[in-house]
Design an enzyme around this catalytic site. Structure first.
Site, PDB file in Angstrom:
ATOM      1  CG  ASP A 237       5.973  11.077  -6.674  1.00  0.00           C
ATOM      2  OD1 ASP A 237       7.246  11.095  -7.267  1.00  0.00           O
ATOM      3  OD2 ASP A 237       5.776  10.932  -5.355  1.00  0.00           O
TER       4      ASP A 237
ATOM      5  CG  ASP B 194       0.775   7.457  -3.543  1.00  0.00           C
ATOM      6  OD1 ASP B 194       1.878   7.692  -2.577  1.00  0.00           O
ATOM      7  OD2 ASP B 194       0.009   8.269  -3.625  1.00  0.00           O
TER       8      ASP B 194
ATOM      9  CB  CYS C  55      -4.172 -13.233   6.388  1.00  0.00           C
ATOM     10  SG  CYS C  55      -3.119 -12.401   4.969  1.00  0.00           S
TER      11      CYS C  55
ATOM     12  CB  CYS D 144      -0.200 -13.061   3.117  1.00  0.00           C
ATOM     13  SG  CYS D 144       0.498 -13.083   4.803  1.00  0.00           S
TER      14      CYS D 144
ATOM     15  CB  CYS E 208      -0.980 -15.275   7.589  1.00  0.00           C
ATOM     16  SG  CYS E 208      -0.980 -13.852   8.191  1.00  0.00           S
TER      17      CYS E 208
ATOM     18  CG  HIS F 280       0.168  -9.593   7.126  1.00  0.00           C
ATOM     19  ND1 HIS F 280      -0.632 -10.385   7.098  1.00  0.00           N
ATOM     20  CD2 HIS F 280      -0.127  -8.329   8.001  1.00  0.00           C
ATOM     21  CE1 HIS F 280      -1.834 -10.145   7.825  1.00  0.00           C
ATOM     22  NE2 HIS F 280      -1.530  -8.724   8.233  1.00  0.00           N
TER      23      HIS F 280
END
Length: 372
Positions: free
Chosen positions: A92, A265, A303, A305, A308, A334
């Protein structure tokens, strides 16, 4: 410059499935970009981000200009090499940070004068300087310098600010040199629908590589944010990517995808992770709550991930209350996995022409679950 955008499919709701092509790889849209403000997505290694499927990250021109300096990064091979990230980076322009962080700022036609939030030194950021910095960083997608008006703002202020943003956009476009990254313009206009439409149309006439919608999620009610996003998106071309800046709640992402937005974002998933708030299929989970002191379950049974698959709520609560660094790492893994997976599911739903049903199912699950 190697950059392109292909619209692959449009769902009956208006949601878009697309493909951004850069010299450092493709990015499937809609996409959520984790924020790596100071050349790092906090608590994460680039390898971990890549493994979970992150295709593009955002870095910040203002912060990298202030420290360590864009010339330092250029001398070390550019931002990708500096931070060991091989995929695309969007930077940005630094405008929002100047207006929100800098001390004693003064907006002029030529640019903005301010005192650094780091050491109080006097700085000047012009449209040309914003482009120069981003080119030195080696950004794949650069943003024009804009003024982000405060909320609320009078119509007169919003209009004058918008017109200044347009003049700065033209100067950014003229300043881009050589084989630099793509350049996106930023539509403004405050909370005035006609100004929003005019801003988008004015910038489209300048022919940028993509278009962002700025100045939203700055304190206004969600219904107003959605209205302004819808007006802006409707005035933007079908064959260019559309980027809504700084919007990050899951329900906001899905609503704005339906409005035709492609890119997002926000610091939300990483900041919330460090503060102990986790996103799950049943709603938000506040890990410090006493109910999790002996809870052997993962954060989210649905989940997959790393966090998890390996750790319990009880352990994550213990880490968080103990102030352990590992709490920030595991929570961030996570939350980012949640956002990356949500975007992948959204893309799949658009591909199947079922985005409306997907969004309704998601909203229903949140209403049934709520904070846990």
């Amino acid at each position: 410059m190697s950059f392109g955008f292909e619209l692959l499919k449009k769902d009956p709701t208006g949601a878009r499935l697309g493909r951004i092509v850069t010299g450092r790889g493709e990015v499937r849209t809609p996409v959520f970009m984790p924020v790596g403000t100071a050349a790092t997505v906090k608590a994460m290694t680039p390898e971990e981000l890549e493994e979970m499927g992150v295709g593009i990250i955002l870095a910040n021109t203002y912060h990298l200009w202030q420290r360590p300096g864009h010339e330092v990064i250029r001398g070390l091979g550019g931002l990708h090499r500096f931070m060991n990230w091989k995929r695309p980076i969007l930077t940005d322009s630094g405008g929002f940070q100047v207006f929100s962080l800098a001390r004693l700022r003064k907006i002029e036609e030529e640019g903005v004068r301010f005192r650094s939030h780091i050491d109080g030194s006097t700085c000047f950021l012009s449209p040309e300087k914003a482009v120069e910095i981003q080119q030195a960083l080696g950004s794949d997608i650069m943003m024009v310098l804009d003024e982000c008006p405060p909320y609320p703002a009078t119509r007169d202020y919003a209009e004058r600010s918008m017109e200044l943003t347009h003049r700065w956009a033209a100067r950014c476009r003229a300043a881009r040199t050589g084989d630099s990254g793509a350049l996106f313009a930023i539509a403004q206009g405050g909370m005035y629908a006609d100004l929003r439409a005019r801003s988008a149309e004015t910038l489209v006439a300048m022919d940028f590589d993509g278009y962002a919608v700025g100045g939203l999620s700055v304190g206004e009610e969600k219904a107003l944010m959605y209205e302004m996003a819808a007006v802006s998106a409707a005035a933007l071309p079908e064959d260019r990517p559309r980027y809504l800046m700084g919007v990050g709640y899951p329900e906001d992402l899905l609503t704005c995808i339906e409005l035709g937005i492609d890119m997002f974002d926000c610091v939300l998933p990483t900041r919330n992770a460090r503060n102990g708030t986790l996103f799950t299929s049943g709603g938000k989970l506040v890990i410090k709550n006493g109910r999790y002191a002996r809870d052997p379950a993962p954060l989210d049974e649905k989940c997959r991930c790393y966090t998890c698959r390996n750790y319990s709520r009880a352990y994550l609560r213990h880490l968080f209350l103990s102030g352990e660094i590992l709490a920030s790492r595991l929570n961030t893994i996570h939350n980012l996995h949640y956002f990356v997976t949500l975007m992948a599911r959204a893309r799949q739903a658009i591909a199947e022409g079922l985005f409306g049903a997907f969004r309704r199912e998601f909203s229903g699950a949140l209403e049934r679950g709520g904070a846990v």
